[in-house]
Design a protein around this motif. Structure first.
Motif, PDB file in Angstrom:
ATOM      1  N   LEU A 188       1.004  -1.251  -0.195  1.00 35.77           N
ATOM      2  CA  LEU A 188       0.117   0.215   0.066  1.00 35.77           C
ATOM      3  C   LEU A 188       1.117   0.946   0.034  1.00 35.77           C
ATOM      4  N   ARG A 189       1.776   0.821   0.820  1.00 32.14           N
ATOM      5  CA  ARG A 189       3.105   1.952   0.547  1.00 32.14           C
ATOM      6  C   ARG A 189       3.293   2.757  -0.771  1.00 32.14           C
ATOM      7  N   GLY A 190       3.342   1.306  -1.593  1.00 28.89           N
ATOM      8  CA  GLY A 190       3.809   1.551  -2.999  1.00 28.89           C
ATOM      9  C   GLY A 190       3.479   2.543  -3.853  1.00 28.89           C
ATOM     10  N   PHE A 191       1.882   1.191  -3.086  1.00 30.85           N
ATOM     11  CA  PHE A 191       0.832   2.131  -3.942  1.00 30.85           C
ATOM     12  C   PHE A 191      -0.187   3.428  -4.292  1.00 30.85           C
ATOM     13  N   PHE A 192       0.168   4.056  -3.011  1.00 27.22           N
ATOM     14  CA  PHE A 192       0.259   5.669  -2.569  1.00 27.22           C
ATOM     15  C   PHE A 192       0.912   5.864  -2.717  1.00 27.22           C
ATOM     16  N   ASP A 193       1.724   6.078  -2.522  1.00 30.50           N
ATOM     17  CA  ASP A 193       2.966   7.034  -2.959  1.00 30.50           C
ATOM     18  C   ASP A 193       2.238   7.405  -4.632  1.00 30.50           C
ATOM     19  N   THR A 194       1.905   6.845  -5.020  1.00 31.32           N
ATOM     20  CA  THR A 194       1.750   7.767  -6.924  1.00 31.32           C
ATOM     21  C   THR A 194       1.263   8.814  -6.414  1.00 31.32           C
ATOM     22  N   PRO A 195       0.046   8.416  -5.970  1.00 27.41           N
ATOM     23  CA  PRO A 195      -0.603  10.281  -6.607  1.00 27.41           C
ATOM     24  C   PRO A 195      -0.397  10.948  -4.972  1.00 27.41           C
ATOM     25  N   VAL A 196       0.011   9.844  -4.036  1.00 28.85           N
ATOM     26  CA  VAL A 196       0.555  11.419  -2.595  1.00 28.85           C
ATOM     27  C   VAL A 196       1.965  12.483  -3.211  1.00 28.85           C
ATOM     28  N   GLU A 197       2.336  11.487  -3.746  1.00 32.40           N
ATOM     29  CA  GLU A 197       4.247  12.556  -4.408  1.00 32.40           C
ATOM     30  C   GLU A 197       3.203  13.616  -5.605  1.00 32.40           C
ATOM     31  N   LEU A 198       2.470  12.867  -5.976  1.00 25.82           N
ATOM     32  CA  LEU A 198       2.298  13.577  -7.140  1.00 25.82           C
ATOM     33  C   LEU A 198       1.094  14.795  -7.282  1.00 25.82           C
TER      34      LEU A 198
END
Lengths: 352, 266
Positions: A188-198
């Motif tokens: 989930l860290r990997g999954f949500f990293d994209t939207p959060v960092e973007l």
């Protein structure tokens, strides 16, 4: 150091003696000259001793006085002479219908009067653009009693506060679980990293046009914007909060017979509270700033909207009152969070 | 009383850069219930790894670990854990920390409260129940950790350098407390320590462990823990028998250290 009761260590009584010496001067309680009330006064190495630096209340008060004086000087020194103001006030009151003593009307009256030189007072800052403290106070009283454009100050203020409350609450309710998931699972860290960092680097205000297109002018736009402003901050705070838990605490809890839900709610959650509160403080500050800006264009009520409308009517006094209230509420909200924090999580920074 | 049975346990850590470290090699022992085992050895000898395997925090790469007839597959309330420091819950007061285990296991409240009162008295914290843990000194915090682990009435207590962060004076006092708890409760205790003196004083059995690969090098059965409470601790530690054993174990460890240095030098 006040935990040491009477009859404590000899070091504690030394400290008390020093405090008494410190407080002997007339101003020492205000901290004008001394680092008040501690053994710091006996330190010989001072420059660079950053841990001993405190905000001295006297100096804070002094800067406030300087700010007010500067404001008064800039506006009043070049403002209308008092006798002209009084004459005009009398004339206005006797007129039929009576005219209101606003800056605009004063400027008009000045132009019509042979005794008043418009250029003599308004070269630097005309009251129309920068009202004096007294004018602003009058503006505040009008706003308080009559409101502006049939909406009272209290309505504007409560609307804004309510929006921030709802937006923050929604941002927290959605953001904290996501942050926890990111802190607890690599997938989930990997999954949500994209939207959060973007999405995190996008200034919320950049989305105003889009949100107005989607949701129109009014509350939905404001809420969407506030959720956007607070959610990333809360996600990151929650993620950081989860990470503060030490492996030995987790292991101890499992060894004591705790189940996974108990580990989550009885250990990870309370352990993350200090970080969550820090997140709330940051999010509240950002939300408040975002909201006022959003209200400038996206709504027709609220403090931001109020000052924006006041500008259209050349009511600089209302604008100024609005700005000051926005500042004071910002300080006040931060203060509330800090008080709640010190009551709810007294263990902050004392873990180990 | 259930025995702690460790049967040919291997533990190999794979290194992220490739290669591996043998933290434990072929460790076997059978610890009779009610004994106090101390684990001593230079760093890297696998003593903490062994403790973590007993606690169920780590699964060995080979071999079996059993408590009685039950294989150990994960952490559980039958094996209480005391860490060096930082494992207390600072958002709870002392009472709530101690009652954490029973509360999580949904034991009756009245029973738990009585137990907590009793434990507070046992560890000498009678008037500190309502205090926050961070208001206590390091020694008192470890007393809370001991009481918290005892609240579950575990069969085995595992201690990972429980006194390692304390000053010398407090440490001696706490050693006395651990001995007394061991005598009074009759529980099996496994205690990891860096201090030779502590290992000798507390251990009714002592494993001196050696590194590369981690293994039990020497087993001592010692008399000091059993007499420890009847004699003044300083007197006991100054007795010729104690000093003799201490020098013996110290030289053993020195030898190991020298071997490691030589090993690294080559």
């Amino acid at each position: 150091m006040s935990e040491h009761g009477p009859g404590g260590l000899s070091g504690a009584s030394d400290e008390r003696t020093l405090q008494m010496v410190d407080k002997s001067g007339p101003f020492s309680g205000w901290g004008i000259f001394n680092r008040s009330g501690s053994a710091d006064a006996r330190k010989t190495v001072r420059f660079g001793d950053a841990g001993a630096v405190r905000s001295m209340p006297f100096w804070s008060l002094l800067s406030l006085v300087i700010l007010l004086l500067a404001w008064w000087t800039v506006t009043k020194a070049w403002g209308f002479p008092d006798d002209f103001r009084q004459q005009t006030a009398v004339a206005f009151a006797e007129a039929d219908p009576p005219r209101e003593l606003t800056d605009n009307n004063l400027v008009t009256a000045c132009r019509q009067s042979p005794d008043c030189d418009e250029n003599g007072y308004s070269q630097v800052v005309a009251p129309t653009f920068f009202p004096s403290p007294a004018d602003t106070w009058r503006g505040f009283n009008t706003l308080r009693t009559e409101g502006f454009k049939n909406i009272t100050l209290w309505e504007h203020l409560s609307t804004s506060l309510f929006r921030v409350g709802v937006g923050m609450l929604a941002g927290t309710v959605v953001g904290v679980p996501i942050g926890f998931m990111m802190g607890l699972s690599s997938r989930l860290r990997g999954f949500f990293d994209t939207p959060v960092e973007l999405f995190r680097p996008i200034p919320p205000l950049a989305l105003i046009p889009l949100f107005i297109l989607w949701f129109g002018i009014g509350n939905p736009s404001a809420y969407a914007l506030l959720i956007f402003a607070s959610i990333w901050i809360m996600i990151i705070a929650a993620r950081a909060g989860v990470r503060t838990v030490s492996l030995s605490k987790i292991r101890a809890a499992y060894s004591l017979g705790a189940s996974k839900p108990q580990i989550l709610f009885r250990l990870i959650l309370p352990n993350a509270l200090p970080e969550l509160f820090t997140g709330c403080r940051v999010a509240l500050g950002v939300s408040w700033g975002t909201l006022v800006a959003a209200e400038l264009v996206g709504t027709d009520t609220g403090l931001g909207s109020m000052i924006f409308q006041a500008r259209s009517f050349f009511r600089a006094d209302i604008v100024l009152v609005g700005i000051i209230i926005i500042a004071l509420i910002g300080v006040f909200l931060d203060l509330i969070i800090r008080v709640v924090e010190s009551v709810l999580i007294p263990w902050r920074g004392k873990g180990g | 009383m259930r025995n702690l049975k460790v049967d040919s346990v291997d533990m190999v850590y794979e290194l992220p850069k490739g290669g591996s470290v043998q933290a434990l090699k072929d460790v076997s022992f059978d610890l009779t219930g009610g004994r106090l085992l101390t684990l001593l050895g230079p760093s890297g000898c696998g003593k903490t790894t062994l403790l973590n395997i007993l606690a169920g925090f780590l699964a060995p790469t080979a071999g079996t670990v059993k408590l009685g007839d039950e294989p150990i597959t994960g952490p559980g309330p039958d094996r209480g854990m005391v860490f060096q420091q930082g494992a207390l819950f600072e958002w709870l007061n002392v009472r709530k920390n101690i009652s954490f285990g029973p509360r999580m296991r949904r034991k009756p409240t009245g029973e738990t409260n009585a137990k907590v009162d009793e434990l507070l008295a046992t560890v000498g914290l009678k008037d500190f129940g309502e205090k926050r843990t961070y208001e206590l000194s390091g020694g008192m915090q470890q007393r809370v950790a001991l009481a918290r682990c005892l609240a579950n009435d575990p069969a085995v207590i595992l201690m990972d350098e429980p006194l390692g962060a304390l000053d010398a004076l407090t440490r001696e006092k706490m050693q006395g407390l651990i001995l007394r708890l061991w005598k009074d409760t009759g529980k099996t205790i496994v205690l990891v320590t860096h201090s030779v003196e502590e290992a000798l004083y507390l251990g009714d059995r002592l494993f001196v462990m050696a590194p590369r690969p981690g293994r039990v090098e020497h087993v001592y059965d010692l008399p000091f823990a059993n007499t420890g409470l009847d004699v003044e601790p300083r007197e006991l530690k100054a007795s010729p028998e104690f000093i003799e054993k201490r020098e013996e174990v110290l030289s053993l460890i020195w030898e190991m250290e020298e071997q490691i240095m030589g090993h690294e030098g080559s």
